[in-house]
Write an enzyme that holds these catalytic residues in place. Sequence first.
Site, PDB file in Angstrom:
ATOM      1  N   ALA A 296       0.790  -1.032   0.101  1.00  0.00           N
ATOM      2  CA  ALA A 296       0.046  -0.053   0.150  1.00  0.00           C
ATOM      3  C   ALA A 296       0.825   1.397  -0.037  1.00  0.00           C
ATOM      4  O   ALA A 296       0.346   2.230  -0.142  1.00  0.00           O
ATOM      5  CB  ALA A 296      -1.004  -0.117   1.140  1.00  0.00           C
ATOM      6  N   ALA A 297       1.916   1.366   0.476  1.00  0.00           N
ATOM      7  CA  ALA A 297       3.006   2.337   0.360  1.00  0.00           C
ATOM      8  C   ALA A 297       3.699   2.618  -0.833  1.00  0.00           C
ATOM      9  O   ALA A 297       4.346   3.558  -1.013  1.00  0.00           O
ATOM     10  CB  ALA A 297       3.946   2.362   1.622  1.00  0.00           C
ATOM     11  N   GLY A 298       3.566   1.658  -1.725  1.00  0.00           N
ATOM     12  CA  GLY A 298       4.243   1.650  -3.009  1.00  0.00           C
ATOM     13  C   GLY A 298       3.599   2.594  -4.149  1.00  0.00           C
ATOM     14  O   GLY A 298       2.316   3.332  -3.808  1.00  0.00           O
TER      15      GLY A 298
ATOM     16  N   ARG B 227      12.107  -7.252  -9.781  1.00  0.00           N
ATOM     17  CA  ARG B 227      13.184  -7.782 -10.339  1.00  0.00           C
ATOM     18  C   ARG B 227      14.253  -6.872 -10.083  1.00  0.00           C
ATOM     19  O   ARG B 227      14.188  -5.791 -10.513  1.00  0.00           O
ATOM     20  CB  ARG B 227      12.892  -8.372 -11.710  1.00  0.00           C
ATOM     21  CG  ARG B 227      14.073  -9.326 -12.210  1.00  0.00           C
ATOM     22  CD  ARG B 227      13.741 -10.016 -13.559  1.00  0.00           C
ATOM     23  NE  ARG B 227      14.648 -10.970 -14.070  1.00  0.00           N
ATOM     24  CZ  ARG B 227      14.419 -11.681 -15.166  1.00  0.00           C
ATOM     25  NH1 ARG B 227      13.325 -11.939 -15.502  1.00  0.00           N
ATOM     26  NH2 ARG B 227      15.548 -12.507 -15.415  1.00  0.00           N
TER      27      ARG B 227
ATOM     28  N   ARG C 206      15.245 -15.185 -13.412  1.00  0.00           N
ATOM     29  CA  ARG C 206      13.733 -15.518 -13.407  1.00  0.00           C
ATOM     30  C   ARG C 206      13.252 -16.366 -12.317  1.00  0.00           C
ATOM     31  O   ARG C 206      12.126 -16.223 -11.493  1.00  0.00           O
ATOM     32  CB  ARG C 206      13.099 -15.752 -14.621  1.00  0.00           C
ATOM     33  CG  ARG C 206      11.679 -16.193 -14.843  1.00  0.00           C
ATOM     34  CD  ARG C 206      11.365 -16.504 -15.946  1.00  0.00           C
ATOM     35  NE  ARG C 206      10.043 -17.315 -16.613  1.00  0.00           N
ATOM     36  CZ  ARG C 206      10.328 -18.574 -16.594  1.00  0.00           C
ATOM     37  NH1 ARG C 206      11.431 -18.959 -16.493  1.00  0.00           N
ATOM     38  NH2 ARG C 206       9.208 -19.244 -16.665  1.00  0.00           N
TER      39      ARG C 206
ATOM     40  N   GLN D 117       0.350 -15.006   1.978  1.00  0.00           N
ATOM     41  CA  GLN D 117      -0.915 -14.220   1.867  1.00  0.00           C
ATOM     42  C   GLN D 117      -2.049 -15.271   1.268  1.00  0.00           C
ATOM     43  O   GLN D 117      -3.084 -14.963   2.026  1.00  0.00           O
ATOM     44  CB  GLN D 117      -0.464 -12.922   0.673  1.00  0.00           C
ATOM     45  CG  GLN D 117       0.441 -12.093   1.082  1.00  0.00           C
ATOM     46  CD  GLN D 117       0.470 -11.141   0.227  1.00  0.00           C
ATOM     47  OE1 GLN D 117      -0.027 -11.030  -0.738  1.00  0.00           O
ATOM     48  NE2 GLN D 117       1.578 -10.039   0.594  1.00  0.00           N
TER      49      GLN D 117
ATOM     50  N   THR E  74      -2.477  -7.945  -8.899  1.00  0.00           N
ATOM     51  CA  THR E  74      -1.747  -7.025  -9.727  1.00  0.00           C
ATOM     52  C   THR E  74      -0.150  -7.029  -9.604  1.00  0.00           C
ATOM     53  O   THR E  74       0.332  -6.920 -10.687  1.00  0.00           O
ATOM     54  CB  THR E  74      -1.829  -5.341  -9.265  1.00  0.00           C
ATOM     55  OG1 THR E  74      -3.442  -5.240  -9.481  1.00  0.00           O
ATOM     56  CG2 THR E  74      -1.382  -4.585  -9.956  1.00  0.00           C
TER      57      THR E  74
ATOM     58  N   ARG F 203      -4.191  -0.532 -22.995  1.00  0.00           N
ATOM     59  CA  ARG F 203      -3.300  -0.089 -23.809  1.00  0.00           C
ATOM     60  C   ARG F 203      -3.648  -0.523 -25.267  1.00  0.00           C
ATOM     61  O   ARG F 203      -3.735   0.416 -26.022  1.00  0.00           O
ATOM     62  CB  ARG F 203      -1.750  -0.868 -23.507  1.00  0.00           C
ATOM     63  CG  ARG F 203      -1.402  -0.199 -22.044  1.00  0.00           C
ATOM     64  CD  ARG F 203      -0.129  -1.052 -21.822  1.00  0.00           C
ATOM     65  NE  ARG F 203       0.620  -0.499 -20.649  1.00  0.00           N
ATOM     66  CZ  ARG F 203       1.403  -1.228 -19.848  1.00  0.00           C
ATOM     67  NH1 ARG F 203       1.818  -2.440 -20.146  1.00  0.00           N
ATOM     68  NH2 ARG F 203       2.093  -0.655 -18.797  1.00  0.00           N
TER      69      ARG F 203
ATOM     70  N   HIS G  56       0.625 -11.869 -18.497  1.00  0.00           N
ATOM     71  CA  HIS G  56       0.939 -10.698 -18.660  1.00  0.00           C
ATOM     72  C   HIS G  56       2.367 -10.529 -18.449  1.00  0.00           C
ATOM     73  O   HIS G  56       3.127 -10.343 -17.490  1.00  0.00           O
ATOM     74  CB  HIS G  56       0.419  -9.917 -17.192  1.00  0.00           C
ATOM     75  CG  HIS G  56       0.714  -8.564 -17.071  1.00  0.00           C
ATOM     76  ND1 HIS G  56       0.488  -7.492 -17.897  1.00  0.00           N
ATOM     77  CD2 HIS G  56       1.728  -7.883 -16.135  1.00  0.00           C
ATOM     78  CE1 HIS G  56       0.953  -6.418 -17.505  1.00  0.00           C
ATOM     79  NE2 HIS G  56       1.681  -6.547 -16.398  1.00  0.00           N
TER      80      HIS G  56
END
Length: 328
Positions: A13-15, A93, A99, A113, A130, A163, A188
């Site tokens: 949440a702070a990002g 990353r 990877r 989580q 996300t 997009r 994605h």
Amino acid sequence: MSLTPVTVAVTGAAGQIGYSLLFRIAHGDMLGRQRPVRLRLLEIPSALPALEGTVMELQDCAFPLLADVEIGSDPREVFDGAQLALLVGARPRTKGMERGDLLEANGAIFTEQGRALNDVADHDVRVVVTGNPANTNALIAQRNAPDIPASRFSALTRLDHNRAVAMLAAQTGASVDDVKHLSVWGNHSATQYPDLDHARVAGRPALDLVSREWVQDTFIPTVAKRGAAILEARGASSAASAANATIDHARDLMLGNHRGDWTSMSVVSDGSYGVPEGLVSSFPVTTSGGDWSIVQGLDISEFSRARIDASVAELESERAAVQELGLI
């Protein structure tokens, strides 16, 4: 206000994405201008002071729909009673990271989580991922939450969809509202496949308005590499557009997408279109009341089949890697 507040948990949440996201949720852009929200915000301990500053700003906005805000670093506390969980935070990353290292680092986060959601979230919770690699992070969380139906988990390909819509509208001189029935398939990642075979612009087939050469040589690679182009230009990854896409995804999931159209969402495959069952892959979907349905009966061209298969192969490779790590 008579409507019961919805408890929304947000990780990371702070990002930058979180900062672009939280004020819009509190304003009513996600669940509607009548539905109050309780925000439950998760961060790592070192980021909690910055998150406290964000909470001060949320309070200073005096949003009528913001019923309550709580923050913490323990997912079992933050996810307690969550009705909608937006898993935005993920390990980025870094230079020299392979990877497999990225999958392992995020695997630990999304395993924890997923288990916490399984144990303490609301019985009817919806989970939107996300944080990248979003498809495989969603798979890890879902597989570690055996008591939550797999259909409650989804991952973000709405940014790719948006997009693609914007680029097609610009190329044809149309409004984005005129673009319908565009699909994004697969992962994605750079292998994603934005598909115009069924797309329409102001009622006309999109492929009557643009050339095949433009689609293959410009449209597909530009959409696929848009995130890298933004990173190169601004020195940071997409944040506001990713937050906007998260809002769009969650709003359509919970309130329903536009009638007469579909959207793109990564969901747990039921085997449709040859995508292996259980894999989290992007499909064209319709949504209503927290549920989604894969659009059926679309003709898949030979070109599209090859592109979808290539992206699905990458997803299978990621799944095999996290299986090898014992994460699922």
